[in-house]
Structure formats: structure tokens, C-alpha cells
Design an enzyme around this catalytic site. Structure first.
Site, PDB file in Angstrom:
ATOM      1  CG  ASP A  86      -1.814  -1.196   1.311  1.00 57.12           C
ATOM      2  OD1 ASP A  86      -2.263  -1.677   0.265  1.00 57.12           O
ATOM      3  OD2 ASP A  86      -2.045  -1.674   2.446  1.00 57.12           O
ATOM      4  CD  GLU A 252      -8.599  -4.280  -0.081  1.00 57.40           C
ATOM      5  OE1 GLU A 252      -9.220  -4.347   1.000  1.00 57.40           O
ATOM      6  OE2 GLU A 252      -7.670  -5.054  -0.376  1.00 57.40           O
TER       7      GLU A 252
END
Length: 380
Positions: A86, A252
Site C-alpha cells: 500500500d 478497496e
């Protein structure tokens, strides 16, 4: 009866716009496509129609040809290993130094003077854990870092796997260096039974100059909520901006980026991690990146075909290829040295000490070509 010629005329055009986790008979498609793609169709279309049915054949051919057409550039070769998840990458204006932020290691910080590295781990945003009193406060997720009002703002998530008892927090710094971050604690939270999960935050400034927080993971997917002018609390209630109706609603990691007249909403869809090299999910079910755009930071966002992201829309930006498996967790920044917008993501390398293991999740970097009005990744 449908002739081969009629079937070819009716066959959907293969493009980079995929329907996410297309609800067709995957097993039939895998068998069919393995027999006839890539290359010349070695099996008669009439034979295939009689085997799997015309509607399924159309879906299979669109999926297979789309896969073949969807060629992606390799990420920038890096000096040394850059294990990341991420990623959020920011270039400091004062000296051009690159700061890379990652999930885990209490929002770990890596720095470099060149995009290709070498990258050096220098510390964490929250070495003493988050002040948010929730499980996971010692394992910070998905930091999103950007510069506003003379400060660097790092929104982050506190949660545990599979839980909606989650919160988004904020830390600020004047330099991004370790030891300079001030934790402001909780900005927004969710709890069991909510329509959303308060993780994977991303800050964008809308067309009126107001701050907006985009967030969400699974459940009812991606939401937005307005922030107060101090960027430390919310104003109003969340609204949904993207939804994949295919169970388990695997969206997401949303990220909104302004380019030209449009705001582009990028998101990751599919399974991110926990892969077993001997039992991988069906091809296409792993992480990949989609996008939609809108003239407003608040949406509605539509894909290249005009389909609303709230109705399982999305144009494919990046998917597995070569040594790159399950790419996602994306962000973007503009590199002052090259003047290019850089697409930043992680991927699971196929070739690693543990093939397909996300323990070796690696930094991916590509340039973005916007000339078509849609993001197309290019080599760096």
C-alpha cells in the site's frame, strides 16, 4: 443456428475495460480458452458454441481476447529489494528527496534520492503506536501522505483483518522525517454492522477547495465523507461512490487524482494477499486496478464505457503480467525531476524466494500517459 461468420460479427470488441469478476462460467472459459487462445482459433466457433453455449462463448472470447490485448509495461527496475505494501510516495519540494510510506512497521518510512533507489528504511510515522484505542494500533495500515497548508498530512488506518471495528487517524509533519510526526488520533471510525469499513483513507481537495476523504474496503466498498477545514474531523455522513455487486464486493484502496478537467477514482479489486503458489485463485480474481472519472471529486464516477462505478463499472488500468502478480494498493505523485505523473503500487513477484508470497510484496513504478483522456501505464 449461428454461423461462424455471424459469431465473429457479434463477438464483443476486446478492450482494456473488463467487467470485474465477470459472473460467467470460469471453468468453461479456462478450458475453452486454453484450447483456442492465444493465436489462431484452433477450434471451430460452431463447435465451441455447441459445447458451452453462444452467450458463454461471447463472454469467454471477450475475456480471453481482452487478456491478450491487455499488455502492461514492466515496472521500473529497482536497485536492491524494496519490500512494500500500500505505498504512498511523496517528493519533498525543498530538496527533491523521495519519501515512501508503507503498511506495517508502524507506517514505515523509506527514502531515496533517485526513484530507482537504492531505498533506505529510516523509521516510522508512529514508532510509539497510534493513540487510537483499537486492536491494530501497533500495526498501521495504508498511510496516505500529501502536502497541504505547509504541512505533510498522513492519514492512516487502524484495524485487524476481517474487522469493521476500524478507524482512520491523522499524523502531521513539517518535513516527513522520522521523529517529526505528531499524531492527532482518530478522524473517523466504523463499527460492526456499518455499510462501510473505515480503512484505506485518501485525501483529495475538491473543485471548491474543500477536503474530501475517500475510504473503504469490502462490505459496500468505497465511500467518501467531507472533512472539516482543519482536516482533522468529518463533516456530514459518508456517501457511496463505487460498488462491485459481485460477492464478496472486493474493492478497496481507493485513490482520487485530479488531471485536466477530471477527477479519476482508482481502486484495487480482488484478492490482495495470502496466496498459495500451489492453490492460486482463478486467474483474474487476484488484485488488479480499475478507474473511473468524473468532473467532480464527489462523482458520479463512470468508466470508459460510461458505466457508473456504483454499478460494477470500472476500466482496467493494471493486472497481473509476467513477474507482476496481484498489483494494487495504488497512488500517484508528480515527479518534479521528470515532470511525469508516476503510478505507484505494490505487486507480488512471481520470482521470489517464496513465489507468490506477499511477504515479498514489492514496489512498482510506471509513468502515466493521459493523452487519451484515460490513464495508460508506460515504462519509466
Amino acid at each position: 443456428m449461428v454461423t461462424d461468420h455471424q459469431a465473429m460479427l457479434l463477438m464483443p470488441h476486446a478492450s482494456l475495460t473488463w467487467t470485474r469478476l465477470w459472473p460467467i462460467r470460469r471453468r468453461s472459459c479456462r478450458v475453452l480458452l486454453s484450447a483456442s487462445l492465444p493465436g489462431t482459433l484452433s477450434v471451430s466457433l460452431q463447435t465451441m458454441i455447441s459445447t458451452v453455449g453462444f452467450s458463454i462463448l461471447l463472454g469467454c472470447l471477450a475475456l480471453g481476447l481482452g487478456t491478450i490485448a491487455a499488455s502492461f509495461p514492466d515496472p521500473l527496475p529497482l536497485k536492491g529489494s524494496v519490500l512494500i505494501h500500500d505505498p504512498s510516495l511523496v517528493q519533498r519540494a525543498s530538496d527533491g528527496k523521495y519519501f515512501l510510506f508503507t503498511t506495517h512497521n508502524k507506517a514505515g518510512i523509506l527514502t531515496a534520492t533517485n526513484l530507482a533507489g537504492p531505498w533506505t528504511s529510516v523509521g516510522s510515522v508512529l514508532p510509539a503506536d497510534s493513540s487510537i484505542n483499537l486492536p491494530g494500533r501497533d500495526d498501521i495500515w495504508a498511510p496516505d501522505v500529501s502536502f497541504h497548508n505547509g504541512q505533510y498530512y498522513a492519514y492512516y488506518a487502524v484495524s485487524t483483518s476481517g474487522s469493521q471495528n476500524s478507524a482512520i487517524g491523522l499524523a502531521t509533519s513539517s518535513s516527513m522525517e522520522p521523529g517529526t510526526w505528531t499524531d492527532h488520533g482518530q478522524v473517523f471510525a466504523s463499527s460492526t454492522g456499518a455499510a462501510y469499513n473505515a480503512i484505506d483513507p485518501n485525501l483529495v481537495i475538491d473543485e471548491h477547495g474543500s477536503p474530501v476523504l475517500t475510504f473503504g474496503s469490502f462490505w459496500s466498498d468505497i465511500f467518501q465523507v467531507n472533512l472539516a477545514s482543519n482536516l482533522q474531523s468529518v463533516s456530514g455522513s459518508p456517501t457511496q461512490v463505487s460498488f462491485n455487486s459481485t460477492s464478496p464486493q472486493p474493492e478497496e484502496g481507493a485513490f482520487v487524482w485530479k488531471h485536466g478537467s477530471f477527477y479519476y477514482l482508482f481502486f484495487s479489486s480482488g484478492l490482495c494477499c495470502g496466496f498459495d503458489a500451489n492453490n492460486l485463485p482463478p486467474a483474474g480474481d487476484e488484485y488488479k486496478v480499475f478507474v473511473g472519472r468524473s468532473s467532480s471529486a464527489h462523482g458520479p464516477f463512470v468508466d470508459k464505457n460510461g458505466k457508473d462505478l456504483r454499478k460494477t463499472g470500472g476500466t482496467l488500468v493494471l493486472a497481473s503480467h509476467g513477474n507482476v502478480y496481484a498489483p494494487g494498493g495504488q497512488s500517484i505523485f508528480t515527479d518534479s525531476k521528470s515532470g511525469k505523473d508516476i503510478f505507484v503500487y505494490h505487486y507480488v513477484p512471481v520470482n521470489s524466494p517464496q513465489p507468490y508470497s506477499d511477504a515479498y510484496s514489492t514496489l512498482g513504478l510506471n509513468a502515466i500517459d493521459w493523452s487519451s483522456g484515460w490513464p495508460v501505464l508506460m515504462s519509466l
